[in-house]
Design an enzyme around this catalytic site. Sequence first.
Site, mmCIF file in Angstrom:
data_model
loop_
_atom_site.group_PDB
_atom_site.id
_atom_site.type_symbol
_atom_site.label_atom_id
_atom_site.label_comp_id
_atom_site.label_asym_id
_atom_site.label_seq_id
_atom_site.Cartn_x
_atom_site.Cartn_y
_atom_site.Cartn_z
ATOM 1 N N ARG A 113 0.853 -1.192 0.000
ATOM 2 C CA ARG A 113 0.000 0.000 0.000
ATOM 3 C C ARG A 113 0.889 1.242 0.000
ATOM 4 O O ARG A 113 1.718 1.427 0.893
ATOM 5 C CB ARG A 113 -0.921 0.010 1.234
ATOM 6 N N HIS A 146 -3.266 11.020 1.181
ATOM 7 C CA HIS A 146 -2.803 10.672 2.527
ATOM 8 C C HIS A 146 -2.218 11.945 3.160
ATOM 9 O O HIS A 146 -0.997 12.076 3.313
ATOM 10 C CB HIS A 146 -1.768 9.547 2.435
ATOM 11 N N GLU A 176 -7.908 8.206 6.452
ATOM 12 C CA GLU A 176 -8.247 8.762 7.764
ATOM 13 C C GLU A 176 -8.822 10.189 7.728
ATOM 14 O O GLU A 176 -8.238 11.128 8.244
ATOM 15 C CB GLU A 176 -7.008 8.734 8.674
ATOM 16 N N ASN A 216 -8.006 1.196 9.619
ATOM 17 C CA ASN A 216 -6.716 1.422 10.287
ATOM 18 C C ASN A 216 -6.945 1.298 11.790
ATOM 19 O O ASN A 216 -7.686 2.096 12.373
ATOM 20 C CB ASN A 216 -6.173 2.820 9.981
ATOM 21 N N TYR A 236 -5.067 0.766 15.684
ATOM 22 C CA TYR A 236 -3.840 0.773 16.478
ATOM 23 C C TYR A 236 -4.044 0.402 17.951
ATOM 24 O O TYR A 236 -3.214 -0.242 18.555
ATOM 25 C CB TYR A 236 -3.158 2.154 16.409
ATOM 26 N N GLU A 238 -3.976 -0.520 7.957
ATOM 27 C CA GLU A 238 -2.842 -0.125 8.802
ATOM 28 C C GLU A 238 -2.989 -0.774 10.167
ATOM 29 O O GLU A 238 -4.090 -0.821 10.720
ATOM 30 C CB GLU A 238 -2.765 1.394 9.033
#
Length: 469
Positions: free
Chosen positions: A73, A118, A163, A305, A307, A373
């Site tokens: 990506r 991005h 995002e 994404n 985390y 991600e």
Amino acid sequence: MFPRDFAWGAATSAYQIEGGWQSDGKGPSIWDTFCHEKGRVFGDQNGDVACNSYELWEKDLECIQQLGLTHYRLSFSWARLLPDGTTQHVNQKGVQYYNKVIDDLLTSNVSPMVTLYHFDLPQALQDQGGWKSPGIASLFDNYAQFCFQTFGDRVKLWITINEPQVCAKLGHEDGIHAPGLKEKGTAAYLVGHNMLRAHAMAWHSYNSRYRSEQKGAVSIALNSDWCEPLNQGCPKDIAATERDLAFKLGWFAWPVFVTGDYPEIMRSAIDAQSRKLGYNAASRLPSFSKDESAILGTADFFALNYYTSRKVKPGGGCEKMLCIKGDQDTEEVLDSSWPISGLSWLAVVPDGLRKLLKYIKDTFNNPAIYITENGFSQVGPLQIEDAQRCVYYKDTISEVAKAIQEDGINVRGYFAWSLMDNFEWADGFSVRFGLFHVDFSDLKQSRTLYQSGREYAKIISKSRSGQSK
């Protein structure tokens, strides 16, 4: 076991790795401008050179091959392709660069997933109002169509915007990302709205003009933590958790996957806070026009994404002024049992990903999901033998396997963030997320495989040879 066609990837973005900030006709982006202002970024660092991937792409390709990735990506720099942001002026050197990257990947049997945006808006468009301007949506659509037309014969997985929640909030409310605005309680909602409009226009363009021939898929990458009530039995904590997820994930996922509009819980919270503070103008959360491209259904898969996770209770402070924190009225808490990676906000909660995947399956109509991600940061002294990160990847990927096998969730791929250490936005080079270490003090920007990179390569190799996870 993972499906045989499971996508094993790693991710990067243009500003964070490419460098070459004014090479070969590239125009400036908002991150160029932001980083060149003093005091914006850790140590006044910038992405002028970063990993120098604009000149060292072959080194990146070697890293990709060494890991045995099936997918990579990357993002296109809008200002490298269209220096003033419009198709009036195409930078052929930029086109050549991305053509080479795509062709080299395909020659190596690696499928590209390309993000069109991005975080790095051309500065020329910021000068005209940027994402706050309604006209940005059609400018983005023109850029997207240029990319579909130029590269879509070979690129089959597209992300329009990465995002949007982070771009909107950190860039226009908190001011800690480019363009550095602090227009609390208003600008972020407008920016998010225009990003959704831009995304939808690009999706509809692909759907009507390119899909039948190119047969690709288009989505938008949404970030979210997993959230659960601080006290499971407390109604106020439960309600706060619902609000938290609505303002994080629902803000963009609800319009695209559920109703074509924002979550009602989000709009009612914003409007109630406006009334409380005597703000009597129209709702601060804009409405979608019936005359424009429909938002609902504009994603061919769910790009996530993830985390970390949070426990949630009511109370966000900032009660005397309009702001997202006040609208949301939630406070996020870390569980003391969760280990912390290098960054204070990044608690390690692998099973939070499985829970979030289940939530997405149940809430957003069981979509195909790519985890676009997921990663673990290292701060402080360099550790090439990064045992903690090895455990993180092993545990997290194990939770993804359980989500597929036990929960019946349609997860199609997993992309580690990141292929290599890079420019980590406001944290500069102080934070390292790479599977490869990059020596930024060395003019050759030498790449060295971390132990976690070796472990990830083993996981991929086992999965692809049909062995157990």
